[in-house]
Design a protein around this motif. Structure first.
Motif, PDB file in Angstrom:
ATOM      1  N   ASP A 168       0.982   4.088  -2.783  1.00  0.00           N
ATOM      2  CA  ASP A 168       0.696   5.472  -2.393  1.00  0.00           C
ATOM      3  C   ASP A 168       1.854   6.391  -2.765  1.00  0.00           C
ATOM      4  O   ASP A 168       1.646   7.575  -3.015  1.00  0.00           O
ATOM      5  CB  ASP A 168       0.420   5.572  -0.893  1.00  0.00           C
ATOM      6  CG  ASP A 168      -0.948   5.034  -0.494  1.00  0.00           C
ATOM      7  OD1 ASP A 168      -1.765   4.735  -1.392  1.00  0.00           O
ATOM      8  OD2 ASP A 168      -1.192   4.898   0.730  1.00  0.00           O
ATOM      9  N   LEU A 220      -5.365   0.955   5.416  1.00  0.00           N
ATOM     10  CA  LEU A 220      -6.589   1.375   4.725  1.00  0.00           C
ATOM     11  C   LEU A 220      -7.472   2.199   5.630  1.00  0.00           C
ATOM     12  O   LEU A 220      -7.515   2.059   6.796  1.00  0.00           O
ATOM     13  CB  LEU A 220      -7.376   0.159   4.229  1.00  0.00           C
ATOM     14  CG  LEU A 220      -6.710  -0.678   3.161  1.00  0.00           C
ATOM     15  CD1 LEU A 220      -7.604  -1.837   2.756  1.00  0.00           C
ATOM     16  CD2 LEU A 220      -6.379   0.159   1.947  1.00  0.00           C
ATOM     17  N   VAL A 263       0.837  -1.199   0.000  1.00  0.00           N
ATOM     18  CA  VAL A 263       0.000   0.000   0.000  1.00  0.00           C
ATOM     19  C   VAL A 263       0.873   1.250   0.000  1.00  0.00           C
ATOM     20  O   VAL A 263       0.632   2.193  -0.770  1.00  0.00           O
ATOM     21  CB  VAL A 263      -0.966  -0.002   1.209  1.00  0.00           C
ATOM     22  CG1 VAL A 263      -1.677   1.340   1.345  1.00  0.00           C
ATOM     23  CG2 VAL A 263      -1.973  -1.131   1.082  1.00  0.00           C
ATOM     24  N   GLY A 322      -9.761  -5.166   5.511  1.00  0.00           N
ATOM     25  CA  GLY A 322      -9.625  -3.772   5.908  1.00  0.00           C
ATOM     26  C   GLY A 322      -8.408  -3.503   6.775  1.00  0.00           C
ATOM     27  O   GLY A 322      -8.435  -2.666   7.676  1.00  0.00           O
ATOM     28  N   LEU A 351      -7.168  -6.320   1.714  1.00  0.00           N
ATOM     29  CA  LEU A 351      -8.283  -5.494   1.234  1.00  0.00           C
ATOM     30  C   LEU A 351      -9.604  -5.995   1.801  1.00  0.00           C
ATOM     31  O   LEU A 351     -10.440  -5.207   2.252  1.00  0.00           O
ATOM     32  CB  LEU A 351      -8.317  -5.498  -0.285  1.00  0.00           C
ATOM     33  CG  LEU A 351      -7.192  -4.704  -0.976  1.00  0.00           C
ATOM     34  CD1 LEU A 351      -7.178  -5.002  -2.465  1.00  0.00           C
ATOM     35  CD2 LEU A 351      -7.343  -3.223  -0.713  1.00  0.00           C
TER      36      LEU A 351
END
Length: 65
Positions: A27, A65, A23, A61, A58
């Protein structure tokens, strides 16, 4: 304390560390494919494992996130 002894600290979940790294790489501007390849190399796992972990994170969660 020797390497064989345990502590009271909970064991880290390497899957969550891998998910966080993917992630954060994305990002930071990396493409999905590049982030998976980079993280796989960093953690010594296959890109297929990274994909599986990504899906699990995903669905669950997981942070960040």
């Amino acid at each position: 304390m020797t390497a064989d002894e345990t502590t009271d600290a909970p064991a880290a979940d390497p899957r969550k560390d891998i998910f966080r790294a993917v992630v954060e790489a994305q990002d930071g501007g990396m493409t999905v494919a590049a982030s998976r390849a980079a993280v796989a190399g960093q953690f010594g796992v296959s890109e297929a494992e990274v994909k599986d972990i990504e899906r699990e994170g995903l669905a669950g969660g997981w942070p960040p996130l």
